[in-house]
Design a protein around this motif. Structure first.
Motif, PDB file in Angstrom:
ATOM      1  N   VAL A   1       0.712  -1.268  -0.075  1.00 35.63           N
ATOM      2  CA  VAL A   1       0.012   0.106   0.144  1.00 35.63           C
ATOM      3  C   VAL A   1       0.912   1.350  -0.125  1.00 35.63           C
ATOM      4  CG1 VAL A   1      -1.930  -1.155   1.007  1.00 35.63           C
ATOM      5  CG2 VAL A   1      -0.299   0.141   2.555  1.00 35.63           C
ATOM      6  N   LEU A   2       2.195   1.233   0.056  1.00 37.02           N
ATOM      7  CA  LEU A   2       3.002   2.234   0.241  1.00 37.02           C
ATOM      8  C   LEU A   2       3.751   2.625  -1.309  1.00 37.02           C
ATOM      9  CD1 LEU A   2       4.827   1.243   3.586  1.00 37.02           C
ATOM     10  CD2 LEU A   2       2.838   2.722   3.246  1.00 37.02           C
ATOM     11  N   PHE A   3       3.634   1.671  -2.087  1.00 39.15           N
ATOM     12  CA  PHE A   3       4.129   1.874  -3.486  1.00 39.15           C
ATOM     13  C   PHE A   3       3.741   3.198  -4.124  1.00 39.15           C
ATOM     14  CE2 PHE A   3       4.854  -3.034  -3.350  1.00 39.15           C
ATOM     15  CZ  PHE A   3       5.846  -2.808  -2.999  1.00 39.15           C
ATOM     16  N   ASN A   4       4.570   3.520  -5.021  1.00 42.08           N
ATOM     17  CA  ASN A   4       3.962   4.548  -6.160  1.00 42.08           C
ATOM     18  C   ASN A   4       4.156   3.993  -7.540  1.00 42.08           C
ATOM     19  OD1 ASN A   4       6.644   5.153  -6.533  1.00 42.08           O
ATOM     20  ND2 ASN A   4       6.763   7.409  -5.987  1.00 42.08           N
ATOM     21  N   ALA A   5       4.937   2.796  -7.750  1.00 35.25           N
ATOM     22  CA  ALA A   5       5.162   2.196  -8.880  1.00 35.25           C
ATOM     23  C   ALA A   5       5.167   0.651  -8.621  1.00 35.25           C
ATOM     24  CB  ALA A   5       6.628   2.456  -9.344  1.00 35.25           C
ATOM     25  N   LYS A   6       4.833  -0.175  -9.637  1.00 38.69           N
ATOM     26  CA  LYS A   6       4.777  -1.618  -9.569  1.00 38.69           C
ATOM     27  C   LYS A   6       6.163  -1.951  -9.234  1.00 38.69           C
ATOM     28  CE  LYS A   6       3.099  -5.721 -11.964  1.00 38.69           C
ATOM     29  NZ  LYS A   6       2.449  -6.227 -13.106  1.00 38.69           N
ATOM     30  N   PRO A   7       6.104  -3.195  -7.825  1.00 38.90           N
ATOM     31  CA  PRO A   7       7.514  -3.662  -7.636  1.00 38.90           C
ATOM     32  C   PRO A   7       7.766  -4.752  -8.920  1.00 38.90           C
ATOM     33  CG  PRO A   7       5.699  -4.722  -6.597  1.00 38.90           C
ATOM     34  CD  PRO A   7       4.894  -3.547  -7.174  1.00 38.90           C
ATOM     35  N   VAL A   8       9.125  -4.872  -8.952  1.00 36.31           N
ATOM     36  CA  VAL A   8       9.743  -5.849  -9.955  1.00 36.31           C
ATOM     37  C   VAL A   8      10.675  -6.876  -9.214  1.00 36.31           C
ATOM     38  CG1 VAL A   8      11.149  -6.069 -12.131  1.00 36.31           C
ATOM     39  CG2 VAL A   8       9.589  -4.017 -11.648  1.00 36.31           C
ATOM     40  N   ALA A   9      10.239  -8.118  -9.531  1.00 31.72           N
ATOM     41  CA  ALA A   9      11.362  -9.086  -8.587  1.00 31.72           C
ATOM     42  C   ALA A   9      11.878  -9.819  -9.798  1.00 31.72           C
ATOM     43  CB  ALA A   9      10.231  -9.762  -7.792  1.00 31.72           C
ATOM     44  N   TRP A  10      13.298 -10.601  -9.517  1.00 31.73           N
ATOM     45  CA  TRP A  10      13.875 -11.314 -10.161  1.00 31.73           C
ATOM     46  C   TRP A  10      14.385 -12.717  -9.272  1.00 31.73           C
ATOM     47  CZ3 TRP A  10      14.764  -6.308 -10.041  1.00 31.73           C
ATOM     48  CH2 TRP A  10      14.594  -5.345 -11.368  1.00 31.73           C
ATOM     49  N   SER A  11      14.503 -13.710  -9.715  1.00 42.12           N
ATOM     50  CA  SER A  11      15.099 -14.723  -9.069  1.00 42.12           C
ATOM     51  C   SER A  11      16.174 -15.100 -10.127  1.00 42.12           C
ATOM     52  CB  SER A  11      14.110 -15.841  -9.075  1.00 42.12           C
ATOM     53  OG  SER A  11      12.972 -15.644  -8.120  1.00 42.12           O
ATOM     54  N   THR A  12      17.486 -15.368  -9.212  1.00 48.00           N
ATOM     55  CA  THR A  12      18.627 -15.651  -9.897  1.00 48.00           C
ATOM     56  C   THR A  12      19.462 -16.731  -9.488  1.00 48.00           C
ATOM     57  OG1 THR A  12      20.069 -14.221  -8.808  1.00 48.00           O
ATOM     58  CG2 THR A  12      18.784 -13.189 -10.708  1.00 48.00           C
ATOM     59  N   ASN A  13      20.316 -17.323 -10.356  1.00 46.94           N
ATOM     60  CA  ASN A  13      21.077 -18.157  -9.796  1.00 46.94           C
ATOM     61  C   ASN A  13      22.605 -17.814 -10.139  1.00 46.94           C
ATOM     62  OD1 ASN A  13      19.310 -20.590  -9.718  1.00 46.94           O
ATOM     63  ND2 ASN A  13      19.230 -20.592 -12.050  1.00 46.94           N
ATOM     64  N   ILE A  14      23.402 -18.213  -9.231  1.00 44.02           N
ATOM     65  CA  ILE A  14      24.873 -17.763  -9.466  1.00 44.02           C
ATOM     66  C   ILE A  14      25.484 -18.569 -10.522  1.00 44.02           C
ATOM     67  CG2 ILE A  14      27.184 -17.718  -8.346  1.00 44.02           C
ATOM     68  CD1 ILE A  14      25.755 -17.407  -5.337  1.00 44.02           C
ATOM     69  N   LYS A  15      26.211 -18.155 -11.256  1.00 47.79           N
ATOM     70  CA  LYS A  15      26.744 -18.450 -12.590  1.00 47.79           C
ATOM     71  C   LYS A  15      28.361 -18.665 -12.552  1.00 47.79           C
ATOM     72  CE  LYS A  15      23.518 -19.742 -15.222  1.00 47.79           C
ATOM     73  NZ  LYS A  15      23.173 -21.206 -14.972  1.00 47.79           N
ATOM     74  N   SER A  16      28.885 -17.870 -11.480  1.00 45.95           N
ATOM     75  CA  SER A  16      30.422 -18.200 -11.182  1.00 45.95           C
ATOM     76  C   SER A  16      30.774 -17.621  -9.811  1.00 45.95           C
ATOM     77  CB  SER A  16      31.230 -17.291 -12.258  1.00 45.95           C
ATOM     78  OG  SER A  16      30.900 -15.821 -11.876  1.00 45.95           O
ATOM     79  N   SER A  17      31.546 -18.249  -9.140  1.00 44.36           N
ATOM     80  CA  SER A  17      31.928 -17.910  -7.811  1.00 44.36           C
ATOM     81  C   SER A  17      32.846 -17.046  -7.826  1.00 44.36           C
ATOM     82  CB  SER A  17      32.508 -19.176  -7.071  1.00 44.36           C
ATOM     83  OG  SER A  17      33.680 -19.580  -7.774  1.00 44.36           O
ATOM     84  N   GLU A  18      32.941 -16.309  -6.704  1.00 43.27           N
ATOM     85  CA  GLU A  18      34.024 -15.033  -6.485  1.00 43.27           C
ATOM     86  C   GLU A  18      35.281 -15.570  -6.162  1.00 43.27           C
ATOM     87  OE1 GLU A  18      32.005 -12.466  -3.673  1.00 43.27           O
ATOM     88  OE2 GLU A  18      30.246 -12.696  -4.444  1.00 43.27           O
TER      89      GLU A  18
END
Length: 97
Positions: free
Chosen positions: A80-97
């Motif tokens: 109820v506090l938003f002024n724009a639609k939220p955007v979400a991503w689910s990601t996988n790690i492709k390389s280690s640090e």
């Protein structure tokens, strides 16, 4: 491991209300089964834009959280506090640090 990134933009006058709700619930989210880590990031220039960055053991853990009473309660107070639609991503790690 799943990394979940959610971008949220709030009415500027509602930022403190969001931060209060986040502060009240962050330890509950962090201790939810399957949650490895939770961070809150704030845009450097647009201070009403925030990102949650969470690490989950697997897709099922994230889905369990999204279907939980904890999530439903937190989200009800947040959306109820938003002024724009939220955007979400689910990601996988492709390389280690």
């Amino acid at each position: 491991m799943i990394h979940r990134i959610v971008k949220m933009e709030f009415e500027p006058s509602k930022v403190e209300e969001f931060l209060s709700n986040f502060e009240e619930n962050k330890s509950k989210i962090r201790s939810f089964a399957g949650c490895y880590k939770l961070k809150l990031l704030q845009d450097k220039h647009n201070t009403n834009i925030f990102f949650t960055y969470s690490y989950w053991v697997d897709d099922q853990s994230l889905e369990n959280y999204r279907n939980s009473e904890l999530f439903k309660g937190v989200w009800a107070k947040t959306k109820v506090l938003f002024n724009a639609k939220p955007v979400a991503w689910s990601t996988n790690i492709k390389s280690s640090e």
